[in-house]
Write a protein that holds these residues in place. Structure first.
Motif, mmCIF file in Angstrom:
data_model
loop_
_atom_site.group_PDB
_atom_site.id
_atom_site.type_symbol
_atom_site.label_atom_id
_atom_site.label_comp_id
_atom_site.label_asym_id
_atom_site.label_seq_id
_atom_site.Cartn_x
_atom_site.Cartn_y
_atom_site.Cartn_z
ATOM 1 N N GLY A 131 -25.706 -20.033 -41.533
ATOM 2 C CA GLY A 131 -24.739 -19.837 -40.453
ATOM 3 C C GLY A 131 -23.333 -20.189 -40.901
ATOM 4 O O GLY A 131 -22.390 -19.418 -40.683
ATOM 5 N N CYS A 132 -23.211 -21.347 -41.542
ATOM 6 C CA CYS A 132 -21.881 -21.790 -41.966
ATOM 7 C C CYS A 132 -21.314 -20.883 -43.045
ATOM 8 O O CYS A 132 -20.141 -20.500 -42.994
ATOM 9 C CB CYS A 132 -21.937 -23.230 -42.455
ATOM 10 N N SER B 235 -20.255 -17.605 -41.455
ATOM 11 C CA SER B 235 -19.036 -17.668 -40.646
ATOM 12 C C SER B 235 -17.827 -17.964 -41.530
ATOM 13 O O SER B 235 -16.727 -17.463 -41.275
ATOM 14 C CB SER B 235 -19.189 -18.689 -39.523
ATOM 15 N N ALA C 106 -17.020 -14.762 -43.233
ATOM 16 C CA ALA C 106 -16.521 -13.805 -42.237
ATOM 17 C C ALA C 106 -15.039 -14.023 -41.982
ATOM 18 O O ALA C 106 -14.263 -13.067 -41.911
ATOM 19 C CB ALA C 106 -17.307 -13.930 -40.940
ATOM 20 N N ALA D 55 -12.094 -11.523 -42.703
ATOM 21 C CA ALA D 55 -11.783 -10.924 -41.400
ATOM 22 C C ALA D 55 -10.649 -9.914 -41.488
ATOM 23 O O ALA D 55 -10.793 -8.758 -41.082
ATOM 24 C CB ALA D 55 -11.459 -12.011 -40.395
ATOM 25 N N ARG E 289 -11.093 -5.982 -40.901
ATOM 26 C CA ARG E 289 -10.587 -5.527 -39.616
ATOM 27 C C ARG E 289 -9.649 -4.340 -39.790
ATOM 28 O O ARG E 289 -9.660 -3.378 -39.031
ATOM 29 C CB ARG E 289 -9.874 -6.674 -38.890
ATOM 30 N N GLU F 166 -10.781 -8.363 -27.330
ATOM 31 C CA GLU F 166 -10.013 -9.613 -27.410
ATOM 32 C C GLU F 166 -9.735 -10.169 -26.021
ATOM 33 O O GLU F 166 -9.814 -11.364 -25.780
ATOM 34 C CB GLU F 166 -8.686 -9.383 -28.170
ATOM 35 N N SER G 228 -17.725 -13.537 -34.047
ATOM 36 C CA SER G 228 -17.690 -13.618 -35.502
ATOM 37 C C SER G 228 -16.538 -12.823 -36.113
ATOM 38 O O SER G 228 -15.783 -13.380 -36.899
ATOM 39 C CB SER G 228 -19.033 -13.205 -36.095
ATOM 40 N N PRO G 229 -16.359 -11.571 -35.764
ATOM 41 C CA PRO G 229 -15.340 -10.843 -36.512
ATOM 42 C C PRO G 229 -13.920 -11.200 -36.097
ATOM 43 O O PRO G 229 -13.011 -11.128 -36.896
ATOM 44 C CB PRO G 229 -15.638 -9.384 -36.176
ATOM 45 N N ILE G 230 -13.724 -11.604 -34.851
ATOM 46 C CA ILE G 230 -12.371 -11.686 -34.332
ATOM 47 C C ILE G 230 -11.625 -12.939 -34.785
ATOM 48 O O ILE G 230 -10.523 -12.872 -35.298
ATOM 49 C CB ILE G 230 -12.384 -11.590 -32.786
ATOM 50 N N TYR G 231 -12.221 -14.099 -34.642
ATOM 51 C CA TYR G 231 -11.546 -15.346 -34.946
ATOM 52 C C TYR G 231 -10.150 -15.314 -34.346
ATOM 53 O O TYR G 231 -9.137 -15.395 -35.017
ATOM 54 C CB TYR G 231 -11.448 -15.563 -36.453
ATOM 55 N N GLY H 245 -18.866 -22.181 -36.041
ATOM 56 C CA GLY H 245 -19.737 -21.293 -36.798
ATOM 57 C C GLY H 245 -21.199 -21.602 -36.556
ATOM 58 O O GLY H 245 -22.002 -20.705 -36.284
#
Lengths: 237, 237
Positions: free
Chosen positions: A159-160, A163, A166, A170, A174, B75, B120-123, B159
Motif C-alpha cells: 500500500g505504501c 501510494s 503514485a 502523478a 495525469r 476534484e 490515489s491519482p489526484i493527491y 496511503g
DNA sequence: TCCTAGTTACGTACAGCGTACGTAGTGCGC
DNA sequence: GCGCACTACGTACGCTGTACGTAACTAGGA
C-alpha cells in the motif's frame, strides 16, 4: 448461436483454451504483452479493446474469445507485469529482503507508470501475484510472527509503496495525452498553491514549504519510509 | 462565439464566477453535491456529465460552464466529501489525534466507497484538502520533528488507510452494477484461491489461510495497523 | 469415415461516453 | 442605451464496451 457472455468468475479459473475447434491464434501471454505494450507507449487510457486488437492484428471482437470483460484484460496486464518481479533465495535478513522487494516494486512501477492505477482496486490473486506473495512470506520466515501479521506487513508495504510511487508519478501520468505540457501544468499548480499558502490561512503548511528548499531526494525519502515501516514490525523494538 | 475550452489550470485557481451576464443557476457546491449523490447512489461509473446534469435538472453542456473537464468534477467531489472531516482543537497527544484522523478518514470512505478510487491519482490541493493537511500538522505539533517528516507521516497514513479501506471495499465496489451478486463473485474467487493453494505450490500461503479461522476483525486489524505506523514515527522508540 | 457440436474469427450494431462548436438569450459596465 | 461577456443548451463527432449473428474450422463420437 450466440457466444457465451459474461458470467461470474476469475479469469484465472477458466482454462486457457479447450481442445475443440480451430487453434487459437494467440496465447493469453500474447494478449497481455500487447496490452502492456500499448499502455507503456500511449498510456492506460489508450488501452481499449479495439486498440489492443489492432496491436495484435485481429478483429476487435476476437479479443472477447480470450478475455470475457475488459476488466479481465487489466488483470492480465497486472499479472504479466508482475512476472518481472525477480524472486531470489531469501537471505535470512528479512529487513534487507523486504527492502529489495519494495525497491523492485517501485522500479517496476516506474517502468510501467500505469500500474498504480490498476493495483489499488484489483488486489489480484493472479498466478504471479500468488508467487510474489509466497516469496514475500518466504523472506519473512526469519521474522517470528503469526502469518496474519506477516500478511499485514506485506499489505502495508504494498500500500505504501503504491501510494508513494503514485504521487511520484502523478503529474506525469495525469498530463499524459493532454494538450499542454507537464511543466506548464505543474507551474500553474505550484503558483496556485503558493498563492493559497501566502494567504496565511495555513501557517504550518507555509512553514513546511519554507523548510525544504533544495531538490527533494525521492530515493532517500523512499528508503526512509521503508525503514520506518519495517521498524514498526521489528520485534527488537 | 465558441466558449473557452480546456486550458491548463487547477479548477480552484479560477474564481467561482465573474460578475457579467446572467446569474449562474448553481454553485460549485451544488454541482459537487449532485455528483456525490449520484456516486453514492449508483456508483462512480454512473457519474457522467449527462447524468449529473440530469440530477441538477439542466442540459448536459451547461455543466461545462462550471467544470472545464470531467476530471475537475472528480476534484470537486473529493473536495466536497473532504469537508466531512471534523477538525478539532489538537489534544496534545499526537498519537491519539492521528488515530482519530485516520478513523474519520476510514468512516468517510465507508460512507463514500468510491473515494479510494479517486484519491490515489489526484493527491489534490483542494481547499478542504489544505485545511485537512494543516489540521494534521497542527495535531503533530507536539511531535518534535521536521515538517518534512511530518508530511511523510501524513502521506504514509493516508496511503495506508486508503489502501486498507480499498481492499475492505474491493469486492463490494467491484461487483457494483454487475449482473451477479457480490456473494456469488466472492464464492468463485475463494473457490479458485483454495484450488490454487491446494496444489501445494504455495506452502506458506496455505499455512496462512489455515491459520486464521474465525471471522476477521477488520476494526481490530485497522487499529493495529495504525499503531504500528505511528510507532514507526515515535521518537521514544 | 462422416457427422455434429463446440469453438474460432470477425463484422455489424447499439447505447453511452466526453466534449467541440454554434446559437440564442441575458444583464452588468461603460 | 449599447455592446460585450457571460449564461444555457442542442447538435454532432469520434470513441468506448460489448451483445449478437454468421461463417469457417476441427476434434470426438457413431
Amino acid at each position: 448461436m450466440a457466444g457465451k457472455t459474461a458470467e461470474p468468475g476469475v479469469i484465472w479459473a477458466r482454462p486457457e483454451r479447450t481442445g475443440r475447434g480451430p487453434k487459437p491464434a494467440f496465447t493469453r501471454a500474447d494478449i497481455a504483452a500487447a496490452a502492456v505494450r500499448v499502455a507503456d507507449a500511449q498510456g492506460l487510457d489508450a488501452v481499449s479493446m479495439r486498440h489492443v486488437a489492432g496491436e495484435l492484428g485481429c478483429g476487435t471482437m476476437s479479443l472477447y474469445n480470450y478475455v470475457p470483460r475488459k476488466e479481465d484484460l487489466y488483470e492480465l496486464m497486472v499479472d504479466a507485469v508482475s512476472a518481472e518481479h525477480e524472486l531470489w533465495e531469501p537471505s535470512g535478513d528479512w529487513r534487507a529482503d523486504m527492502r529489495r522487494v519494495a525497491g523492485q516494486t517501485r522500479a517496476l512501477m516506474h517502468r510501467h507508470p500505469w500500474m498504480p492505477r490498476l493495483m489499488s482496486p484489483i488486489y489480484g490473486f493472479s498466478p504471479n501475484a500468488l508467487r510474489y506473495l509466497e516469496h514475500c512470506l518466504a523472506c519473512l520466515d526469519p521474522l517470528e510472527a503469526a502469518y496474519g501479521m506477516k500478511m499485514q506487513l506485506v499489505g502495508m508495504l504494498n500500500g505504501c509503496v503504491t501510494s508513494y510511487v503514485a504521487t511520484e508519478l502523478a503529474a506525469a501520468e495525469r498530463t499524459r495525452s493532454l494538450p499542454w505540457s507537464a511543466e506548464e501544468e505543474n507551474a500553474v499548480r505550484i503558483a496556485y498553491l503558493g498563492s493559497q499558502v501566502a494567504t496565511g490561512a495555513y501557517p504550518r503548511l507555509a512553514a513546511s514549504f519554507a523548510e525544504d528548499q533544495g531538490p527533494i531526494d525521492l530515493d532517500g525519502a523512499f528508503e526512509m519510509m521503508l525503514g520506518r515501516l519495517l521498524d514498526a514490525f521489528d520485534p527488537r523494538n
